[in-house]
Motif scaffolding. Structure first.
Motif, PDB file in Angstrom:
ATOM      1  N   ILE A   1       0.841  -1.203   0.000  1.00  0.00           N
ATOM      2  CA  ILE A   1       0.000   0.000   0.000  1.00  0.00           C
ATOM      3  C   ILE A   1       0.873   1.248   0.000  1.00  0.00           C
ATOM      4  O   ILE A   1       0.617   2.197  -0.740  1.00  0.00           O
ATOM      5  CB  ILE A   1      -0.973  -0.005   1.203  1.00  0.00           C
ATOM      6  N   VAL A   2       1.922   1.258   0.825  1.00  0.00           N
ATOM      7  CA  VAL A   2       2.835   2.409   0.886  1.00  0.00           C
ATOM      8  C   VAL A   2       3.516   2.601  -0.471  1.00  0.00           C
ATOM      9  O   VAL A   2       3.600   3.726  -0.978  1.00  0.00           O
ATOM     10  CB  VAL A   2       3.875   2.240   2.020  1.00  0.00           C
TER      11      VAL A   2
ATOM     12  N   GLY B   1      -7.905  11.749 -13.150  1.00  0.00           N
ATOM     13  CA  GLY B   1      -7.525  11.813 -11.740  1.00  0.00           C
ATOM     14  C   GLY B   1      -7.981  10.564 -11.016  1.00  0.00           C
ATOM     15  O   GLY B   1      -8.573   9.665 -11.604  1.00  0.00           O
ATOM     16  N   SER B   2      -7.702  10.510  -9.722  1.00  0.00           N
ATOM     17  CA  SER B   2      -8.147   9.380  -8.915  1.00  0.00           C
ATOM     18  C   SER B   2      -8.212   9.790  -7.453  1.00  0.00           C
ATOM     19  O   SER B   2      -7.632  10.798  -7.051  1.00  0.00           O
ATOM     20  CB  SER B   2      -7.203   8.191  -9.081  1.00  0.00           C
ATOM     21  N   VAL B   3      -8.930   8.997  -6.679  1.00  0.00           N
ATOM     22  CA  VAL B   3      -9.004   9.211  -5.240  1.00  0.00           C
ATOM     23  C   VAL B   3      -8.746   7.872  -4.565  1.00  0.00           C
ATOM     24  O   VAL B   3      -9.179   6.835  -5.050  1.00  0.00           O
ATOM     25  CB  VAL B   3     -10.366   9.818  -4.803  1.00  0.00           C
ATOM     26  N   LYS B   4      -8.022   7.932  -3.482  1.00  0.00           N
ATOM     27  CA  LYS B   4      -7.675   6.721  -2.739  1.00  0.00           C
ATOM     28  C   LYS B   4      -7.803   7.027  -1.260  1.00  0.00           C
ATOM     29  O   LYS B   4      -7.393   8.086  -0.797  1.00  0.00           O
ATOM     30  CB  LYS B   4      -6.236   6.307  -3.075  1.00  0.00           C
ATOM     31  N   ILE B   5      -8.389   6.097  -0.520  1.00  0.00           N
ATOM     32  CA  ILE B   5      -8.476   6.205   0.928  1.00  0.00           C
ATOM     33  C   ILE B   5      -7.390   5.296   1.501  1.00  0.00           C
ATOM     34  O   ILE B   5      -7.364   4.106   1.212  1.00  0.00           O
ATOM     35  CB  ILE B   5      -9.864   5.752   1.458  1.00  0.00           C
ATOM     36  N   VAL B   6      -6.491   5.878   2.271  1.00  0.00           N
ATOM     37  CA  VAL B   6      -5.371   5.140   2.850  1.00  0.00           C
ATOM     38  C   VAL B   6      -5.259   5.553   4.317  1.00  0.00           C
ATOM     39  O   VAL B   6      -5.497   6.715   4.651  1.00  0.00           O
ATOM     40  CB  VAL B   6      -4.049   5.479   2.113  1.00  0.00           C
ATOM     41  N   LYS B   7      -4.899   4.616   5.162  1.00  0.00           N
ATOM     42  CA  LYS B   7      -4.671   4.969   6.564  1.00  0.00           C
ATOM     43  C   LYS B   7      -3.611   6.063   6.632  1.00  0.00           C
ATOM     44  O   LYS B   7      -2.631   6.040   5.892  1.00  0.00           O
ATOM     45  CB  LYS B   7      -4.187   3.750   7.354  1.00  0.00           C
ATOM     46  N   ASN B   8      -3.822   6.998   7.538  1.00  0.00           N
ATOM     47  CA  ASN B   8      -2.905   8.143   7.639  1.00  0.00           C
ATOM     48  C   ASN B   8      -1.470   7.715   7.915  1.00  0.00           C
ATOM     49  O   ASN B   8      -0.535   8.303   7.385  1.00  0.00           O
ATOM     50  CB  ASN B   8      -3.391   9.115   8.707  1.00  0.00           C
TER      51      ASN B   8
ATOM     52  N   GLY C   1      -7.531  12.572  10.849  1.00  0.00           N
ATOM     53  CA  GLY C   1      -8.888  12.104  10.601  1.00  0.00           C
ATOM     54  C   GLY C   1      -8.959  11.306   9.316  1.00  0.00           C
ATOM     55  O   GLY C   1      -7.950  11.057   8.658  1.00  0.00           O
ATOM     56  N   PRO C   2     -10.168  10.911   8.932  1.00  0.00           N
ATOM     57  CA  PRO C   2     -10.327  10.131   7.688  1.00  0.00           C
ATOM     58  C   PRO C   2     -10.104  11.025   6.464  1.00  0.00           C
ATOM     59  O   PRO C   2     -10.809  12.004   6.265  1.00  0.00           O
ATOM     60  CB  PRO C   2     -11.771   9.632   7.756  1.00  0.00           C
TER      61      PRO C   2
END
Length: 167
Positions: free
Chosen positions: A15-16, A54-61, A82-83
């Protein structure tokens, strides 16, 4: 360390690495917070970004912070609270324009938290300004139109003059 922990470490490392590649390919990164958008709105937001490159990704901070280290967007680390959704685009305008449009459409339920270009971290006013600019393709089209206009005008005048003589 058992097999499950090793697998989890490998997954986090992937993921990183993927997130770091996303940052390296981007010219603009916008951090957003979702404060109650519907699943349909979220789907449309993602589709709009994809349609424009473009794109959007949700990743743990914690993983996003690791991915940001050593990139041109490292200044965003302090904004990862936060999220957070990470919106990226190669076109330096797309991420800002689509995120800003959806923020307005959802009455602020999708909030722009921070942003950075290759020049560094940007304040919200600069992100909103970027959102008003046309895309690179739009700018290229305008430039081509401006370059063709004098030639087209000359052709119309010449044609009008030639037609006038025949009448």
């Amino acid at each position: 360390m058992d097999h499950a922990q090793k697998a989890q470490m490998i997954e986090k490392a992937q993921i990183v690495a993927e997130t770091k590649l996303r940052f390296e390919d981007a010219n603009l990164v916008i951090l957003t917070q979702n404060k109650g958008t519907s699943a349909e709105q979220d789907r449309r937001f993602r589709k709009s970004l994809r349609d424009e490159g473009g794109s959007v990704k949700i990743v743990k901070n914690s993983l996003a912070k690791r991915a940001l280290v050593g990139t041109k967007f490292e200044g965003l680390v302090a904004s990862l609270k936060g999220p957070i959704g990470i919106v990226t685009s190669k076109d330096p305008v797309v991420a800002a324009r689509v995120a800003h449009a959806f923020s307005k459409e959802t009455d602020g339920k999708l909030e722009i938290v921070a942003g950075a270009s290759t020049d560094g971290v940007m304040d919200l006013a600069k992100i909103k300004y970027l959102a008003t600019l046309p895309s690179l393709d739009g700018l290229r089209g305008k430039l081509v139109g401006l370059l063709q206009a004098p030639g087209a005008q000359l052709a119309r005048v010449t044609n009008a003059y030639a037609t006038k003589d025949q009448a």
